[in-house]
Design a protein around this motif. Structure first.
Motif, PDB file in Angstrom:
ATOM      1  N   ALA A   1      -0.013  -8.144  -4.163  1.00 40.33           N
ATOM      2  CA  ALA A   1       0.827  -6.949  -4.291  1.00 40.33           C
ATOM      3  C   ALA A   1       2.173  -7.301  -4.905  1.00 40.33           C
ATOM      4  O   ALA A   1       2.719  -6.539  -5.730  1.00 40.33           O
ATOM      5  CB  ALA A   1       1.013  -6.301  -2.928  1.00 40.33           C
ATOM      6  N   ALA A   2       2.735  -8.447  -4.531  1.00 39.30           N
ATOM      7  CA  ALA A   2       4.003  -8.885  -5.114  1.00 39.30           C
ATOM      8  C   ALA A   2       3.833  -9.219  -6.594  1.00 39.30           C
ATOM      9  O   ALA A   2       4.646  -8.808  -7.446  1.00 39.30           O
ATOM     10  CB  ALA A   2       4.539 -10.095  -4.360  1.00 39.30           C
ATOM     11  N   ALA A   3       2.790  -9.963  -6.919  1.00 33.00           N
ATOM     12  CA  ALA A   3       2.553 -10.341  -8.314  1.00 33.00           C
ATOM     13  C   ALA A   3       2.334  -9.121  -9.202  1.00 33.00           C
ATOM     14  O   ALA A   3       2.728  -9.113 -10.377  1.00 33.00           O
ATOM     15  CB  ALA A   3       1.352 -11.273  -8.397  1.00 33.00           C
TER      16      ALA A   3
ATOM     17  N   GLY B   1       0.782  -1.229   0.000  1.00 37.48           N
ATOM     18  CA  GLY B   1       0.000   0.000   0.000  1.00 37.48           C
ATOM     19  C   GLY B   1       0.811   1.274   0.000  1.00 37.48           C
ATOM     20  O   GLY B   1       0.304   2.334   0.365  1.00 37.48           O
ATOM     21  N   GLY B   2       2.067   1.213  -0.394  1.00 41.23           N
ATOM     22  CA  GLY B   2       2.854   2.443  -0.484  1.00 41.23           C
ATOM     23  C   GLY B   2       4.330   2.180  -0.293  1.00 41.23           C
ATOM     24  O   GLY B   2       4.722   1.403   0.574  1.00 41.23           O
ATOM     25  N   THR B   3       5.135   2.845  -1.090  1.00 45.54           N
ATOM     26  CA  THR B   3       6.589   2.719  -0.968  1.00 45.54           C
ATOM     27  C   THR B   3       7.262   4.078  -0.857  1.00 45.54           C
ATOM     28  O   THR B   3       8.468   4.158  -0.660  1.00 45.54           O
ATOM     29  CB  THR B   3       7.174   1.983  -2.194  1.00 45.54           C
ATOM     30  N   ASP B   4       6.495   5.165  -0.984  1.00 49.06           N
ATOM     31  CA  ASP B   4       7.078   6.506  -0.981  1.00 49.06           C
ATOM     32  C   ASP B   4       7.041   7.165   0.394  1.00 49.06           C
ATOM     33  O   ASP B   4       7.961   7.879   0.776  1.00 49.06           O
ATOM     34  CB  ASP B   4       6.360   7.409  -1.999  1.00 49.06           C
TER      35      ASP B   4
ATOM     36  N   PRO C   1      -2.135  -1.666  -2.504  1.00 45.47           N
ATOM     37  CA  PRO C   1      -2.754  -1.966  -1.211  1.00 45.47           C
ATOM     38  C   PRO C   1      -3.591  -3.241  -1.297  1.00 45.47           C
ATOM     39  O   PRO C   1      -4.798  -3.198  -1.541  1.00 45.47           O
ATOM     40  CB  PRO C   1      -3.611  -0.731  -0.930  1.00 45.47           C
ATOM     41  N   ALA C   2      -2.939  -4.360  -1.147  1.00 43.23           N
ATOM     42  CA  ALA C   2      -3.601  -5.651  -1.314  1.00 43.23           C
ATOM     43  C   ALA C   2      -2.857  -6.696  -0.497  1.00 43.23           C
ATOM     44  O   ALA C   2      -1.844  -6.414   0.141  1.00 43.23           O
ATOM     45  CB  ALA C   2      -3.611  -6.050  -2.791  1.00 43.23           C
TER      46      ALA C   2
ATOM     47  N   TYR D   1      10.232  -6.684   2.442  1.00 38.61           N
ATOM     48  CA  TYR D   1       9.428  -6.462   1.236  1.00 38.61           C
ATOM     49  C   TYR D   1       8.463  -5.290   1.452  1.00 38.61           C
ATOM     50  O   TYR D   1       7.757  -5.235   2.459  1.00 38.61           O
ATOM     51  CB  TYR D   1       8.601  -7.702   0.894  1.00 38.61           C
ATOM     52  N   ARG D   2       8.448  -4.368   0.468  1.00 40.35           N
ATOM     53  CA  ARG D   2       7.461  -3.299   0.421  1.00 40.35           C
ATOM     54  C   ARG D   2       6.904  -3.223  -0.994  1.00 40.35           C
ATOM     55  O   ARG D   2       7.656  -3.215  -1.973  1.00 40.35           O
ATOM     56  CB  ARG D   2       8.057  -1.942   0.811  1.00 40.35           C
ATOM     57  N   PHE D   3       5.576  -3.180  -1.107  1.00 46.24           N
ATOM     58  CA  PHE D   3       4.915  -3.128  -2.406  1.00 46.24           C
ATOM     59  C   PHE D   3       3.922  -1.972  -2.427  1.00 46.24           C
ATOM     60  O   PHE D   3       3.343  -1.614  -1.393  1.00 46.24           O
ATOM     61  CB  PHE D   3       4.185  -4.442  -2.687  1.00 46.24           C
TER      62      PHE D   3
END
Length: 235
Positions: free
Chosen positions: A85-87, A42-45, A79-80, A74-76
């Motif tokens: 989110a990885a896929a 749900g966010g990487t910034d 928001p899932a 891991y950060r994606f």
């Protein structure tokens, strides 16, 4: 026993606040404490949940700051659930990476608090549920439940899922979120921890009151921290 897995009855129940305040409480007891978030979606910034933990833990502790790659492997952005989110980014959550990062933290700290993503059975991949990795590593579990309508069912299902995997259950912490409750729901909120404890026979370690500023919540959290520490030491 160094590690604790902090799970929730779902998303948005206050796991991050409880995890950070608990880490800060243990740090005031002279422990070398760190936190970990295996997967964040749900966010990487913006600020990560680990950043929130740092703020809630207070000043620097006795142990050096671990590498960020170990604290949140891991950060994606989507928001899932972690598997989706990885896929979405053409990636995959590797449980070996998560366990290796945890073991490195475990080797240099007295306590490692691992915050889960969402609920206990959230899939990390198509083949692996979060709870199954927790069982594989051997972490006891602390359950965080938002004290609101529907939480009794959610809490009981989570306790059942933990116990079915033979995982030690340290207890439950109920969290009253700001802006929720009161009025006609006050009676139900007062009864929720009692009925969950009675039916599940699981210890309720306390309730975190609404915290407009969680960074100032150490004093309000202290009774929960003391109950946790007593339970943790006896497990």
């Amino acid at each position: 026993m160094k590690g604790v897995f902090v799970t929730g009855t779902g998303t948005g129940v206050g796991k991050t606040v409880v995890c950070g305040l608990l880490a800060g409480f243990l740090r005031t007891r002279g422990m070398r404490v760190t936190t970990q978030k295996w997967v964040e979606t749900g966010g990487t910034d913006g600020p990560s949940d680990i950043d929130v933990h740092r703020r809630l833990m207070g000043g620097p502790g006795p142990a050096p700051e671990p590498p960020s790659a170990d604290r949140h492997p891991y950060r994606f952005s989507l928001p899932a659930s972690p598997h989706l989110a990885a896929a979405h980014e053409g990636r995959r959550v590797d449980p070996a990476v998560l366990e290796a990062a945890y073991r490195r933290l475990e080797g240099t700290h007295d306590a490692v608090l691992v915050e889960g993503a969402g609920g206990f059975l959230v899939p990390l991949s198509e083949e692996l549920l979060t709870g199954d990795l927790v069982a594989r590593i051997g972490l006891p579990v602390l359950v965080v439940a938002a004290n609101r309508l529907g939480c009794v069912n959610d809490a009981l299902l989570t306790v059942e899922a933990v116990r079915r995997r033979g995982i030690p259950l340290l207890g439950l912490v109920f969290n009253r979120l700001p802006g929720e409750g009161g009025g006609t729901r006050a009676e139900a909120q007062a009864d929720n921890p009692r009925i969950v404890a009675e039916i599940s026979r699981a210890p309720v370690l306390g309730e975190v009151p609404p915290l407009p500023d969680p960074a100032r919540g150490a004093e309000a959290f202290a009774p929960v921290g003391r109950a946790f520490l007593e339970r943790w030491r006896s497990t």
